[in-house]
Design a protein around this motif. Structure first.
Motif: not given
Length: 185
Positions: A21-26
Motif C-alpha cells: 500500500f502507498r504509505t500516503s494512504l495511512f
C-alpha cells in the motif's frame, strides 16, 4: 474484505492481489491502531531503550508507469530502507548489471546510454533486460518517494505520541519509515 472488517477499507493495494500500500494512504489514526500490533509481534526489535536499533517496516518502493501500472514492487524480505538501493540505481552508469535490492528475487540495472535498463526478477540466473527508463525520470520518482517517506515518518511520530511511546519518537519514526539515514532534499 478483511481490511473492510477491521476498519481499514479505505486502503487500496497498489495493484489487485498485492499486499503493498502507498504509505500516503495511512492516517495517524490507522497507525495508532497498527503500530501497537507491530510492537506486539516484534517487541524484541522495537525497544524503547534502543529505538536506533529498530528496523524499517516491511515493504519497499514500487515503481509504477505513468498509468499507475506496477513495473516493480517489493518482494520477500524487503523493507522501506530499500530506497537506498533505488538511489544507487538512479546514479548507476556502468554497462554491467548491478543488483537493486527489492527483496528476493530482485532486479538488476545497467546503463545503456541514455537509459537505465532494468531486468526481470531473478535470483540464481543471469539478469534478462525487461524495460528501461531515463535516469532523470527515475531520480524524480525517487525524490517523490523520499518526500512521501518523510511524511510517513511524521505520521508515525504523531501516532507514537498518541500511544504514549516512551522512547525516542524521532529516531524510531524515521527508522520505521526507512529514512533514518536519509536527509530530505
Amino acid at each position: 474484505k478483511m481490511l473492510n472488517r477491521t476498519g481499514f477499507g479505505h486502503l487500496t493495494p497498489i495493484r489487485s492481489g498485492s499486499w503493498h500500500f502507498r504509505t500516503s494512504l495511512f492516517t495517524e489514526s490507522d497507525l495508532t491502531v497498527i503500530l501497537p500490533a507491530i510492537f506486539d509481534e516484534y517487541s524484541e526489535s522495537i525497544e524503547a531503550e534502543e529505538p536506533d536499533e529498530s528496523g524499517a517496516l516491511y515493504g519497499g518502493m514500487a515503481l509504477c508507469d505513468e498509468n499507475g501500472g506496477v513495473l516493480i514492487e517489493p518482494t520477500c524480505c524487503a523493507d522501506l530502507r530499500n530506497i537506498n538501493s533505488w538511489n544507487e540505481a538512479a546514479d548507476y552508469r556502468k554497462s554491467t548489471w548491478q543488483q537493486v535490492w527489492i527483496g528476493h528475487p530482485w532486479v538488476s540495472v545497467k546503463y545503456e546510454e541514455p537509459r537505465l535498463v532494468f531486468s526481470d526478477l531473478h535470483e540464481h540466473q543471469d539478469p534478462v533486460a525487461r524495460w528501461s527508463i531515463c535516469p532523470e525520470d527515475l531520480r524524480f520518482a525517487i525524490d517523490q518517494a523520499e518526500k512521501e517517506l518523510f511524511q510517513f515518518s511524521d505520521k508515525i511520530g504523531n501516532s507514537l505520541r498518541n500511544i504514549e511511546y516512551d522512547g525516542d519518537v524521532n529516531v524510531l519514526s524515521k527508522n520505521l519509515a526507512g529514512v533514518g539515514d536519509l536527509r530530505i532534499s
